[in-house]
Design a protein around this motif. Structure first.
Motif, PDB file in Angstrom:
ATOM      1  N   PHE A  93      34.496 -19.365  37.391  1.00 28.42           N
ATOM      2  CA  PHE A  93      34.620 -20.576  36.585  1.00 28.42           C
ATOM      3  C   PHE A  93      34.502 -21.830  37.456  1.00 28.42           C
ATOM      4  O   PHE A  93      33.842 -22.801  37.084  1.00 28.42           O
ATOM      5  N   ALA A  94      35.151 -21.820  38.613  1.00 19.91           N
ATOM      6  CA  ALA A  94      35.138 -22.980  39.502  1.00 19.91           C
ATOM      7  C   ALA A  94      33.723 -23.310  39.975  1.00 19.91           C
ATOM      8  O   ALA A  94      33.384 -24.480  40.158  1.00 19.91           O
ATOM      9  N   THR A  95      32.895 -22.303  40.150  1.00 19.67           N
ATOM     10  CA  THR A  95      31.499 -22.533  40.536  1.00 19.67           C
ATOM     11  C   THR A  95      30.751 -23.271  39.433  1.00 19.67           C
ATOM     12  O   THR A  95      29.876 -24.082  39.697  1.00 19.67           O
ATOM     13  N   LEU A  96      31.110 -22.994  38.181  1.00 17.40           N
ATOM     14  CA  LEU A  96      30.441 -23.624  37.038  1.00 17.40           C
ATOM     15  C   LEU A  96      31.031 -24.987  36.675  1.00 17.40           C
ATOM     16  O   LEU A  96      30.389 -25.762  35.961  1.00 17.40           O
ATOM     17  N   ASP A  97      32.238 -25.293  37.144  1.00 16.97           N
ATOM     18  CA  ASP A  97      32.914 -26.539  36.760  1.00 16.97           C
ATOM     19  C   ASP A  97      32.112 -27.812  37.035  1.00 16.97           C
ATOM     20  O   ASP A  97      32.054 -28.687  36.173  1.00 16.97           O
ATOM     21  N   PRO A  98      31.481 -27.980  38.192  1.00 14.14           N
ATOM     22  CA  PRO A  98      30.771 -29.249  38.435  1.00 14.14           C
ATOM     23  C   PRO A  98      29.428 -29.361  37.717  1.00 14.14           C
ATOM     24  O   PRO A  98      28.805 -30.427  37.717  1.00 14.14           O
ATOM     25  N   ILE A  99      28.977 -28.314  37.085  1.00 11.84           N
ATOM     26  CA  ILE A  99      27.668 -28.315  36.421  1.00 11.84           C
ATOM     27  C   ILE A  99      27.841 -28.766  34.978  1.00 11.84           C
ATOM     28  O   ILE A  99      28.704 -28.262  34.263  1.00 11.84           O
ATOM     29  N   THR A 100      27.020 -29.735  34.550  1.00 14.31           N
ATOM     30  CA  THR A 100      27.105 -30.248  33.186  1.00 14.31           C
ATOM     31  C   THR A 100      25.990 -29.659  32.323  1.00 14.31           C
ATOM     32  O   THR A 100      25.034 -29.078  32.837  1.00 14.31           O
ATOM     33  N   VAL A 101      26.105 -29.874  31.025  1.00 12.09           N
ATOM     34  CA  VAL A 101      25.069 -29.435  30.091  1.00 12.09           C
ATOM     35  C   VAL A 101      23.750 -30.122  30.429  1.00 12.09           C
ATOM     36  O   VAL A 101      22.688 -29.490  30.416  1.00 12.09           O
ATOM     37  N   THR A 102      23.805 -31.394  30.769  1.00 12.56           N
ATOM     38  CA  THR A 102      22.587 -32.114  31.161  1.00 12.56           C
ATOM     39  C   THR A 102      21.935 -31.458  32.370  1.00 12.56           C
ATOM     40  O   THR A 102      20.713 -31.326  32.424  1.00 12.56           O
ATOM     41  N   ASP A 103      22.743 -31.020  33.321  1.00 14.03           N
ATOM     42  CA  ASP A 103      22.207 -30.361  34.522  1.00 14.03           C
ATOM     43  C   ASP A 103      21.443 -29.083  34.179  1.00 14.03           C
ATOM     44  O   ASP A 103      20.355 -28.845  34.707  1.00 14.03           O
ATOM     45  N   ILE A 104      21.996 -28.268  33.291  1.00 15.51           N
ATOM     46  CA  ILE A 104      21.343 -26.983  33.012  1.00 15.51           C
ATOM     47  C   ILE A 104      20.148 -27.124  32.072  1.00 15.51           C
ATOM     48  O   ILE A 104      19.365 -26.192  31.925  1.00 15.51           O
ATOM     49  N   ALA A 105      20.008 -28.313  31.461  1.00 13.92           N
ATOM     50  CA  ALA A 105      18.863 -28.534  30.571  1.00 13.92           C
ATOM     51  C   ALA A 105      17.754 -29.346  31.253  1.00 13.92           C
ATOM     52  O   ALA A 105      16.726 -29.624  30.647  1.00 13.92           O
ATOM     53  N   ALA A 106      17.947 -29.683  32.516  1.00 16.81           N
ATOM     54  CA  ALA A 106      16.947 -30.467  33.248  1.00 16.81           C
ATOM     55  C   ALA A 106      15.714 -29.609  33.537  1.00 16.81           C
ATOM     56  O   ALA A 106      15.739 -28.386  33.416  1.00 16.81           O
ATOM     57  N   ALA A 107      14.630 -30.272  33.916  1.00 20.32           N
ATOM     58  CA  ALA A 107      13.385 -29.573  34.260  1.00 20.32           C
ATOM     59  C   ALA A 107      13.665 -28.567  35.374  1.00 20.32           C
ATOM     60  O   ALA A 107      14.485 -28.834  36.246  1.00 20.32           O
ATOM     61  N   PRO A 108      13.047 -27.425  35.329  1.00 24.29           N
ATOM     62  CA  PRO A 108      11.973 -26.969  34.458  1.00 24.29           C
ATOM     63  C   PRO A 108      12.456 -26.347  33.143  1.00 24.29           C
ATOM     64  O   PRO A 108      11.661 -25.984  32.295  1.00 24.29           O
ATOM     65  N   THR A 109      13.795 -26.250  32.958  1.00 25.93           N
ATOM     66  CA  THR A 109      14.325 -25.594  31.762  1.00 25.93           C
ATOM     67  C   THR A 109      14.030 -26.382  30.485  1.00 25.93           C
ATOM     68  O   THR A 109      13.621 -25.811  29.480  1.00 25.93           O
ATOM     69  N   GLY A 110      14.247 -27.699  30.520  1.00 23.12           N
ATOM     70  CA  GLY A 110      14.075 -28.533  29.333  1.00 23.12           C
ATOM     71  C   GLY A 110      12.713 -28.412  28.678  1.00 23.12           C
ATOM     72  O   GLY A 110      12.620 -28.114  27.481  1.00 23.12           O
ATOM     73  N   PRO A 111      11.625 -28.628  29.426  1.00 29.67           N
ATOM     74  CA  PRO A 111      10.308 -28.488  28.817  1.00 29.67           C
ATOM     75  C   PRO A 111      10.041 -27.084  28.263  1.00 29.67           C
ATOM     76  O   PRO A 111       9.418 -26.927  27.222  1.00 29.67           O
ATOM     77  N   LEU A 112      10.545 -26.075  28.942  1.00 28.29           N
ATOM     78  CA  LEU A 112      10.376 -24.714  28.455  1.00 28.29           C
ATOM     79  C   LEU A 112      11.144 -24.528  27.138  1.00 28.29           C
ATOM     80  O   LEU A 112      10.622 -23.932  26.193  1.00 28.29           O
ATOM     81  N   LEU A 113      12.365 -25.054  27.069  1.00 26.70           N
ATOM     82  CA  LEU A 113      13.148 -24.983  25.836  1.00 26.70           C
ATOM     83  C   LEU A 113      12.409 -25.626  24.675  1.00 26.70           C
ATOM     84  O   LEU A 113      12.375 -25.098  23.566  1.00 26.70           O
ATOM     85  N   LEU A 114      11.805 -26.780  24.928  1.00 23.56           N
ATOM     86  CA  LEU A 114      11.067 -27.451  23.873  1.00 23.56           C
ATOM     87  C   LEU A 114       9.862 -26.627  23.442  1.00 23.56           C
ATOM     88  O   LEU A 114       9.538 -26.546  22.259  1.00 23.56           O
ATOM     89  N   GLY A 115       9.199 -26.010  24.397  1.00 20.91           N
ATOM     90  CA  GLY A 115       8.014 -25.207  24.087  1.00 20.91           C
ATOM     91  C   GLY A 115       8.324 -23.991  23.223  1.00 20.91           C
ATOM     92  O   GLY A 115       7.600 -23.687  22.293  1.00 20.91           O
ATOM     93  N   ILE A 116       9.439 -23.321  23.523  1.00 22.51           N
ATOM     94  CA  ILE A 116       9.753 -22.117  22.750  1.00 22.51           C
ATOM     95  C   ILE A 116      10.460 -22.461  21.441  1.00 22.51           C
ATOM     96  O   ILE A 116      10.608 -21.606  20.580  1.00 22.51           O
ATOM     97  N   SER A 117      10.909 -23.693  21.292  1.00 23.43           N
ATOM     98  CA  SER A 117      11.650 -24.077  20.094  1.00 23.43           C
ATOM     99  C   SER A 117      10.777 -24.648  18.997  1.00 23.43           C
ATOM    100  O   SER A 117      11.276 -25.007  17.949  1.00 23.43           O
ATOM    101  N   LYS A 118       9.503 -24.776  19.225  1.00 19.35           N
ATOM    102  CA  LYS A 118       8.616 -25.304  18.182  1.00 19.35           C
ATOM    103  C   LYS A 118       8.516 -24.283  17.063  1.00 19.35           C
ATOM    104  O   LYS A 118       8.175 -23.132  17.291  1.00 19.35           O
ATOM    105  N   LEU A 119       8.828 -24.735  15.885  1.00 18.29           N
ATOM    106  CA  LEU A 119       8.761 -23.850  14.732  1.00 18.29           C
ATOM    107  C   LEU A 119       7.422 -24.031  14.037  1.00 18.29           C
ATOM    108  O   LEU A 119       6.882 -25.127  13.996  1.00 18.29           O
ATOM    109  N   PRO A 120       6.858 -22.949  13.457  1.00 18.34           N
ATOM    110  CA  PRO A 120       5.566 -23.060  12.793  1.00 18.34           C
ATOM    111  C   PRO A 120       5.621 -23.976  11.583  1.00 18.34           C
ATOM    112  O   PRO A 120       6.622 -24.181  10.977  1.00 18.34           O
TER     113      PRO A 120
END
Length: 144
Positions: free
Chosen positions: A117-144
């Motif tokens: 848990f302590a290893t994860l404490d300094p990491i924010t939601v913004t941090d884990i959604a930053a590039a390269p994750t963010g653009p990939l999330l947007l790409g897979i989230s496009k609905l038909p």
């Protein structure tokens, strides 16, 4: 250590909303994009809303939006909330462990859990959604 499905889903929902680019996807949209059951997603969204990490608006023009608290939330705090404070092993269950009174394993596992848990404490939601994750999330989230 293995996370509960609800913990994993909560983090993925928050990550997806962190890159929402002005849109407000519905719970159903997020569930479909993540390929998880709507009912599970709805329960997780309700808990995240209760924690103040996201806003959920109903009706036309409604949807989900990350709050400022959600953007800056500690991943460690979120994981702690969803996982609970329980021990890694159940020493007290229906058949209590015979080593319970003199066991050193439970304490070692508890310290390892806290280090996780302590290893994860300094990491924010913004941090884990930053590039390269963010653009990939947007790409897979496009609905038909």
């Amino acid at each position: 250590m293995r996370l509960l499905r609800s913990t994993d889903l909560a983090l993925r929902v928050l990550m997806r909303l962190a890159v929402a680019d002005g849109t407000t996807p519905t719970t159903r949209d997020v569930a479909a994009a993540m390929e998880v059951p709507y009912t599970h997603t709805a329960k997780v969204v309700a808990e995240l809303q209760h924690l103040g990490l996201l806003e959920a608006r109903r009706g036309r023009g409604g949807g989900l939006a990350l709050t400022e608290k959600g953007r800056t939330a500690s991943v460690g705090g979120i994981v702690r909330t969803f996982e609970g404070d329980g021990d890694v092993v159940d020493c007290e269950g229906p058949t209590p462990c015979p080593l319970n009174s003199a066991c050193r394993l439970r304490g070692a596992l508890r310290r390892a859990q806290e280090a996780f848990f302590a290893t994860l404490d300094p990491i924010t939601v913004t941090d884990i959604a930053a590039a390269p994750t963010g653009p990939l999330l947007l790409g897979i989230s496009k609905l038909p």
